[in-house]
Write a protein that holds these residues in place. Sequence first.
Motif, mmCIF file in Angstrom:
data_model
loop_
_atom_site.group_PDB
_atom_site.id
_atom_site.type_symbol
_atom_site.label_atom_id
_atom_site.label_comp_id
_atom_site.label_asym_id
_atom_site.label_seq_id
_atom_site.Cartn_x
_atom_site.Cartn_y
_atom_site.Cartn_z
ATOM 1 N N LYS A 19 26.243 -17.848 31.286
ATOM 2 C CA LYS A 19 25.362 -16.719 31.563
ATOM 3 C C LYS A 19 25.637 -15.611 30.556
ATOM 4 O O LYS A 19 26.761 -15.400 30.142
ATOM 5 C CB LYS A 19 25.572 -16.211 32.987
ATOM 6 N N ARG A 20 24.564 -14.939 30.205
ATOM 7 C CA ARG A 20 24.655 -13.803 29.294
ATOM 8 C C ARG A 20 24.222 -12.558 30.051
ATOM 9 O O ARG A 20 23.486 -12.625 31.031
ATOM 10 C CB ARG A 20 23.754 -14.022 28.089
ATOM 11 N N ARG A 21 24.656 -11.421 29.551
ATOM 12 C CA ARG A 21 24.313 -10.146 30.192
ATOM 13 C C ARG A 21 23.037 -9.580 29.581
ATOM 14 O O ARG A 21 22.840 -9.636 28.371
ATOM 15 C CB ARG A 21 25.444 -9.133 30.034
ATOM 16 N N LEU B 108 22.271 -13.747 33.421
ATOM 17 C CA LEU B 108 21.335 -14.855 33.551
ATOM 18 C C LEU B 108 21.649 -15.957 32.552
ATOM 19 O O LEU B 108 22.214 -15.700 31.495
ATOM 20 C CB LEU B 108 19.903 -14.367 33.283
ATOM 21 N N THR B 109 21.246 -17.178 32.898
ATOM 22 C CA THR B 109 21.314 -18.274 31.930
ATOM 23 C C THR B 109 20.163 -18.097 30.948
ATOM 24 O O THR B 109 19.237 -17.312 31.200
ATOM 25 C CB THR B 109 21.176 -19.631 32.628
ATOM 26 N N ASP B 110 20.200 -18.838 29.856
ATOM 27 C CA ASP B 110 19.118 -18.753 28.870
ATOM 28 C C ASP B 110 17.773 -19.138 29.493
ATOM 29 O O ASP B 110 16.756 -18.513 29.214
ATOM 30 C CB ASP B 110 19.410 -19.644 27.666
ATOM 31 N N ALA B 111 17.773 -20.156 30.355
ATOM 32 C CA ALA B 111 16.531 -20.601 30.990
ATOM 33 C C ALA B 111 15.987 -19.524 31.926
ATOM 34 O O ALA B 111 14.776 -19.281 31.968
ATOM 35 C CB ALA B 111 16.766 -21.897 31.758
ATOM 36 N N GLU B 112 16.868 -18.892 32.695
ATOM 37 C CA GLU B 112 16.426 -17.828 33.592
ATOM 38 C C GLU B 112 15.865 -16.649 32.801
ATOM 39 O O GLU B 112 14.832 -16.087 33.165
ATOM 40 C CB GLU B 112 17.584 -17.353 34.475
ATOM 41 N N ALA B 113 16.548 -16.289 31.719
ATOM 42 C CA ALA B 113 16.090 -15.172 30.889
ATOM 43 C C ALA B 113 14.746 -15.494 30.240
ATOM 44 O O ALA B 113 13.886 -14.624 30.123
ATOM 45 C CB ALA B 113 17.134 -14.837 29.831
ATOM 46 N N ASP C 231 10.896 -13.452 30.123
ATOM 47 C CA ASP C 231 10.725 -13.028 28.735
ATOM 48 C C ASP C 231 9.942 -11.722 28.638
ATOM 49 O O ASP C 231 8.910 -11.545 29.268
ATOM 50 C CB ASP C 231 10.013 -14.125 27.944
ATOM 51 N N GLY C 232 10.465 -10.798 27.856
ATOM 52 C CA GLY C 232 9.798 -9.529 27.616
ATOM 53 C C GLY C 232 10.208 -8.455 28.611
ATOM 54 O O GLY C 232 9.890 -7.283 28.415
ATOM 55 N N LEU C 233 10.893 -8.824 29.675
ATOM 56 C CA LEU C 233 11.292 -7.836 30.683
ATOM 57 C C LEU C 233 12.761 -7.464 30.596
ATOM 58 O O LEU C 233 13.220 -6.614 31.345
ATOM 59 C CB LEU C 233 10.992 -8.376 32.086
ATOM 60 N N LEU C 234 13.483 -8.100 29.690
ATOM 61 C CA LEU C 234 14.933 -7.903 29.585
ATOM 62 C C LEU C 234 15.326 -7.473 28.174
ATOM 63 O O LEU C 234 14.669 -7.819 27.199
ATOM 64 C CB LEU C 234 15.673 -9.196 29.924
ATOM 65 N N ILE C 235 16.446 -6.772 28.120
ATOM 66 C CA ILE C 235 17.029 -6.385 26.832
ATOM 67 C C ILE C 235 18.406 -7.049 26.779
ATOM 68 O O ILE C 235 19.241 -6.804 27.651
ATOM 69 C CB ILE C 235 17.175 -4.857 26.730
ATOM 70 N N PRO C 236 18.661 -7.881 25.764
ATOM 71 C CA PRO C 236 19.982 -8.523 25.668
ATOM 72 C C PRO C 236 21.065 -7.467 25.409
ATOM 73 O O PRO C 236 20.855 -6.520 24.675
ATOM 74 C CB PRO C 236 19.877 -9.467 24.494
ATOM 75 N N ILE C 237 22.209 -7.651 26.042
ATOM 76 C CA ILE C 237 23.361 -6.785 25.820
ATOM 77 C C ILE C 237 24.343 -7.550 24.945
ATOM 78 O O ILE C 237 24.824 -8.612 25.331
ATOM 79 C CB ILE C 237 24.036 -6.383 27.151
ATOM 80 N N ASN C 238 24.621 -7.016 23.763
ATOM 81 C CA ASN C 238 25.590 -7.657 22.860
ATOM 82 C C ASN C 238 26.981 -7.250 23.279
ATOM 83 O O ASN C 238 27.313 -6.080 23.318
ATOM 84 C CB ASN C 238 25.313 -7.249 21.411
ATOM 85 N N GLU C 239 27.782 -8.220 23.571
ATOM 86 C CA GLU C 239 29.146 -7.942 24.024
ATOM 87 C C GLU C 239 30.126 -8.082 22.894
ATOM 88 O O GLU C 239 30.094 -8.809 22.031
ATOM 89 C CB GLU C 239 29.521 -8.875 25.168
#
Length: 81
Positions: free
Chosen positions: A39-41, A64-69, A73-81
């Motif tokens: 999962k990624r944030r 979320l997992t990549d599939a869930e994200a 699509d378009g509603l989330l902003i990836p957080i770089n850790e």
Amino acid sequence: MAVTKKTSTAQAPADTAPADATAQPVAQPSAPPAAPAAKRRYQVGAVPIHHDGQFYDVGAGIALTDAEAASLDGLLIPINE
């Protein structure tokens, strides 16, 4: 004079199955369980979302997992850790 019938006491060899036995498939070892998807944030973007029965407001963090994200699509902003 009484007639007696001889009965055999011999047994079938141990490595043979009885004639009425049904063949059973040999159980194959099961594959090791698959690792859970990583999962990624993400941060919720400009629109609140509903995921897995919970509401997430704008700016909320979510893992979320990549599939869930991809489904969001378009509603989330990836957080770089």
